[in-house]
Design an enzyme around this catalytic site. Structure first.
Site, mmCIF file in Angstrom:
data_model
loop_
_atom_site.group_PDB
_atom_site.id
_atom_site.type_symbol
_atom_site.label_atom_id
_atom_site.label_comp_id
_atom_site.label_asym_id
_atom_site.label_seq_id
_atom_site.Cartn_x
_atom_site.Cartn_y
_atom_site.Cartn_z
ATOM 1 N N ARG A 130 0.819 -1.220 0.000
ATOM 2 C CA ARG A 130 0.000 0.000 0.000
ATOM 3 C C ARG A 130 0.852 1.269 0.000
ATOM 4 O O ARG A 130 0.380 2.332 0.398
ATOM 5 C CB ARG A 130 -0.980 0.009 1.185
ATOM 6 N N LYS A 152 3.251 11.421 -11.007
ATOM 7 C CA LYS A 152 2.438 10.601 -11.903
ATOM 8 C C LYS A 152 3.211 9.327 -12.234
ATOM 9 O O LYS A 152 4.340 9.382 -12.721
ATOM 10 C CB LYS A 152 2.114 11.353 -13.192
ATOM 11 N N GLU A 194 9.953 19.216 -24.255
ATOM 12 C CA GLU A 194 9.296 19.438 -22.970
ATOM 13 C C GLU A 194 9.824 20.712 -22.305
ATOM 14 O O GLU A 194 9.085 21.403 -21.599
ATOM 15 C CB GLU A 194 9.491 18.234 -22.047
ATOM 16 N N LYS A 236 7.338 23.462 -13.165
ATOM 17 C CA LYS A 236 6.489 22.299 -12.889
ATOM 18 C C LYS A 236 6.193 22.196 -11.399
ATOM 19 O O LYS A 236 5.060 21.871 -11.009
ATOM 20 C CB LYS A 236 7.147 21.010 -13.378
ATOM 21 N N GLU A 246 -4.390 17.149 -10.431
ATOM 22 C CA GLU A 246 -5.039 17.614 -11.659
ATOM 23 C C GLU A 246 -6.547 17.742 -11.476
ATOM 24 O O GLU A 246 -7.346 17.334 -12.307
ATOM 25 C CB GLU A 246 -4.726 16.653 -12.816
ATOM 26 N N ARG A 251 -2.970 22.041 -13.201
ATOM 27 C CA ARG A 251 -1.950 21.085 -13.625
ATOM 28 C C ARG A 251 -2.180 20.620 -15.061
ATOM 29 O O ARG A 251 -1.249 20.184 -15.735
ATOM 30 C CB ARG A 251 -1.918 19.877 -12.681
ATOM 31 N N ASN A 255 -0.129 19.557 -19.879
ATOM 32 C CA ASN A 255 -0.426 18.640 -20.978
ATOM 33 C C ASN A 255 -0.436 19.338 -22.338
ATOM 34 O O ASN A 255 -0.893 18.751 -23.330
ATOM 35 C CB ASN A 255 -1.776 17.958 -20.744
ATOM 36 N N HIS A 258 0.061 17.388 -25.532
ATOM 37 C CA HIS A 258 -0.026 15.967 -25.241
ATOM 38 C C HIS A 258 -1.269 15.290 -25.824
ATOM 39 O O HIS A 258 -1.217 14.112 -26.172
ATOM 40 C CB HIS A 258 0.018 15.728 -23.726
ATOM 41 N N HIS A 262 -0.273 12.317 -27.937
ATOM 42 C CA HIS A 262 -0.588 10.938 -27.555
ATOM 43 C C HIS A 262 -1.338 10.209 -28.666
ATOM 44 O O HIS A 262 -1.143 9.001 -28.864
ATOM 45 C CB HIS A 262 -1.417 10.913 -26.266
ATOM 46 N N HIS A 276 8.143 10.001 -27.312
ATOM 47 C CA HIS A 276 7.137 10.803 -26.617
ATOM 48 C C HIS A 276 7.374 12.301 -26.818
ATOM 49 O O HIS A 276 6.449 13.051 -27.166
ATOM 50 C CB HIS A 276 7.131 10.470 -25.125
#
Length: 376
Positions: A130, A152, A194, A236, A246, A251, A255, A258, A262, A276
């Site tokens: 956990r 993330k 980026e 960031k 987010e 936040r 993206n 993205h 993506h 990427h």
């Protein structure tokens, strides 16, 4: 040395940027492997590292030599390079390995490598007992300025990229810019996309600086490179501190590029055909042009964004990819986006360079028509 705090209350941590950090790794990381030392009846334990074969080959001996000087040893879980490592099968093997080592919730697992290694390790640590600790040691520009910071973590599935994951903050991020000396030019360019993103989305002054100094960053000139990494991380860290999960929309600005990117990655099979960062670069050009199409942005600034990417050696036209699909197929990929809610997909668009916003009224049919025009 730069030490940049990521302010998250009880989950706060520091990002340390220091040239030559890996050579003195045991000193830099000492607070995070104290639990592996012999104490009382507890024997000395090896410090667990996750890396791909290429990264371990380059930096494994340096890490081990530094650990040995402090009386520690390393144990390694090694995967093949590439997105294929972010799978259920590899996750199962990694968690079984960590359990066999007897990892406790107070321990830290060290992720040495690019974004794939950080995502895989972070997700494994988020579910192991956990939640146990981990430390990011990013060795690519993209990971240093983006994926290593913010918590993330995820793996990929047949339905799409990063759809199974969790928010799990590292206990530290340790960056040695000298690791970029071995980074292939294509990977360096992908990471630079980026970096440029932070200028486009919220810092026009930084974008201006990159237009002048971007070649020095790409060439790995130490002062320019460190400034670019530190400025990106500060940007960031501010956004993550405001909107860790987010939820408020702040936040989501990270993206930029993205959603389009993506979809392009999905159409190319999340393969080496399109890295990427390369997808993000193309996505930012598309976001800039689509912003102009909607009247938010000027085509002159869209061209300026494109030139900044071209000058870094990045592709800027999706027609260069030679895709055999139309805009509708790319939009179908977007429908699997994690941010889809109530049949609506938020898009990151631009009012100006340094001023991004979330648009929640984008018609996907119009996006498909726009993409058809870009593919022609």
């Amino acid at each position: 040395m730069h030490v940049i705090p990521v302010e998250l209350g009880g989950r706060s941590y520091d990002v340390t940027i220091d040239h030559g950090l890996l050579n003195s790794f045991a000193s830099a990381a000492a607070p995070f492997f104290k639990s592996y030392a012999a104490a009382g009846n507890a024997p000395q334990r090896a410090v667990p590292f996750v890396a791909d074969t290429a990264t371990k080959r380059i930096y494994g001996e340096t890490i081990e030599r530094s650990l040995q000087s402090a009386g520690f040893a390393a144990d390694w879980f090694v995967v093949e390079p590439g997105e294929g490592a972010k799978s259920w099968a590899v996750l199962e093997k990694l968690t079984d390995w960590l359990l066999e080592l007897g990892i406790e919730r107070g321990d830290n697992v060290f992720a040495l490598g690019g974004g794939v290694i950080g995502d895989l390790t972070g997700f494994a640590c988020s579910v192991l007992k956990r939640g146990c600790g981990f430390v990011q040691i990013p060795t690519t520009l993209l990971a240093q300025v983006d994926s290593s910071v913010g918590g993330k973590t995820a793996i990929n599935t047949g339905a799409g990229k990063n759809l199974i994951g969790a928010f799990h903050q590292p206990n530290a991020v340790l960056i040695d810019p000298e690791t970029l000396a071995t980074l292939p030019p294509r990977e360096m360019g992908a990471g630079y996309a980026e970096v440029l993103k932070y200028g486009l989305l919220g810092d026009a002054e930084f974008f201006d600086w990159l237009e002048v100094n971007g070649a020095d960053v790409i060439a790995r000139e130490p002062e320019a490179l460190t400034h670019a990494i530190a400025t990106s991380i500060r940007a960031k860290a501010r956004i993550v501190a405001e909107d860790e999960r987010e939820l408020s929309g702040r936040r989501a600005l990270l993206n930029l590029g993205h959603t389009f990117g993506h979809a392009l990655e999905a159409e190319t099979g999340f393969s080496q055909e399109l890295l990427h960062g390369e997808g993000v670069a193309l996505g930012m050009v598309l976001a800039a042009r689509y912003s102009a199409r909607r009247g938010h942005f000027t085509m002159q600034d869209a061209d300026r964004a494109k030139r900044a990417l071209v000058n870094a050696g990045l592709r800027s036209e999706i027609s260069e990819l030679g895709l055999s699909c139309g805009g509708a197929k790319l939009v179908d990929h977007m429908r699997h986006d994690k941010k889809m809610a109530g049949g609506t997909l938020p898009f990151l668009l631009l009012n100006a360079i340094g001023d991004a916003f979330v648009a929640r009224d984008v018609n996907l049919t119009d996006v498909a028509v726009f993409l058809d025009e870009q593919l022609a």
